[in-house]
Scaffold this motif. Sequence first.
Motif, short mmCIF file in Angstrom:
data_model
loop_
_atom_site.label_atom_id
_atom_site.label_comp_id
_atom_site.label_asym_id
_atom_site.label_seq_id
_atom_site.Cartn_x
_atom_site.Cartn_y
_atom_site.Cartn_z
N UNK A 31 -10.11 9.88 3.24
CA UNK A 31 -10.27 9.29 1.91
C UNK A 31 -10.77 7.86 2.16
N UNK A 32 -11.80 7.45 1.43
CA UNK A 32 -12.38 6.13 1.65
C UNK A 32 -12.35 5.31 0.37
N UNK A 33 -11.95 4.06 0.52
CA UNK A 33 -11.88 3.10 -0.58
C UNK A 33 -12.52 1.80 -0.10
N UNK A 34 -13.13 1.07 -1.03
CA UNK A 34 -13.52 -0.30 -0.69
C UNK A 34 -13.16 -1.21 -1.85
N UNK A 35 -13.16 -2.50 -1.55
CA UNK A 35 -12.70 -3.49 -2.52
C UNK A 35 -13.68 -4.66 -2.56
N UNK A 36 -14.01 -5.06 -3.77
CA UNK A 36 -14.77 -6.28 -3.97
C UNK A 36 -16.27 -6.14 -3.89
N UNK A 37 -16.93 -7.10 -4.49
CA UNK A 37 -18.37 -7.29 -4.33
C UNK A 37 -18.59 -8.79 -4.35
N UNK A 38 -18.81 -9.39 -3.21
CA UNK A 38 -19.04 -8.72 -1.93
C UNK A 38 -17.78 -7.99 -1.43
N UNK A 39 -18.03 -6.94 -0.66
CA UNK A 39 -16.96 -6.08 -0.14
C UNK A 39 -16.09 -6.87 0.84
N UNK A 40 -14.78 -6.88 0.58
CA UNK A 40 -13.85 -7.63 1.43
C UNK A 40 -12.92 -6.75 2.25
N UNK A 41 -12.61 -5.55 1.74
CA UNK A 41 -11.66 -4.65 2.39
C UNK A 41 -12.16 -3.21 2.31
N UNK A 42 -11.79 -2.43 3.30
CA UNK A 42 -12.05 -0.99 3.29
C UNK A 42 -10.79 -0.29 3.75
N UNK A 43 -10.47 0.80 3.07
CA UNK A 43 -9.35 1.64 3.47
C UNK A 43 -9.90 2.97 3.95
N UNK A 44 -9.44 3.38 5.12
CA UNK A 44 -9.77 4.67 5.71
C UNK A 44 -8.44 5.42 5.79
N UNK A 45 -8.28 6.44 4.97
CA UNK A 45 -6.99 7.12 4.84
C UNK A 45 -7.07 8.50 5.50
N UNK A 46 -6.20 8.70 6.50
CA UNK A 46 -6.20 9.94 7.28
C UNK A 46 -4.82 10.57 7.31
N UNK A 47 -4.77 11.86 7.56
CA UNK A 47 -3.49 12.48 7.86
C UNK A 47 -3.08 12.04 9.26
N UNK A 48 -1.80 11.83 9.44
CA UNK A 48 -1.27 11.42 10.74
C UNK A 48 -1.74 12.40 11.82
N UNK A 49 -2.18 11.87 12.96
CA UNK A 49 -2.64 12.69 14.06
C UNK A 49 -4.11 13.04 14.01
N UNK A 50 -4.82 12.63 12.96
CA UNK A 50 -6.24 12.93 12.82
C UNK A 50 -7.03 12.36 14.00
N UNK A 51 -7.95 13.14 14.54
CA UNK A 51 -8.69 12.72 15.74
C UNK A 51 -9.57 11.51 15.49
#
Length: 170
Positions: free
Chosen positions: A93-113
Amino acid sequence: MLGLPKGEVFIVPWTSDWEKEYQLEKKKIEHIIGQYIVNVHHIGSTAIRDLSAKPIIDIAIEMKDFQDGEKCVKPLVEIGYSYKGTNVLPERHYFNKGEPRTHQIHMYQSGNRFLLDQLKFRDYLRDNETAKNQYAKLKHELSLVSNGNKHKYAEDKTEFVKSILERVNK
């Protein structure tokens, strides 16, 4: 400095402010979606002391269940994130914040390669000055020739990243 305008690719010198910004954002995230989180990690170049980087804080969130990411969309939107879905990169799951972009979240299930590879790469550069300097030089060169194309910039770093992961995974 924090924030990368759309259509631009540049790197700036590392600053301890990035770690402080990560810690502040981590607290906000844990407060609103903590029941779904296994762990929160500072990833990417801003997480590596003395490595120049694009001024965006990358945050990896380990989830108990990947499907819980859908339950996190509304609370994260409420604190300024935009949800970009799961089709940007696999199993994320991908999220970003702001313009200009200041933060990004990369959301994974635990153990994801993909998550494990990001953590291994980060840790290797944290512990290996020579590799960190090689990566810094490559990033600088690529930022100058990418013409603002973030996809080309990222793609052109792929071989270096793969070579490090091959070393780590032996």
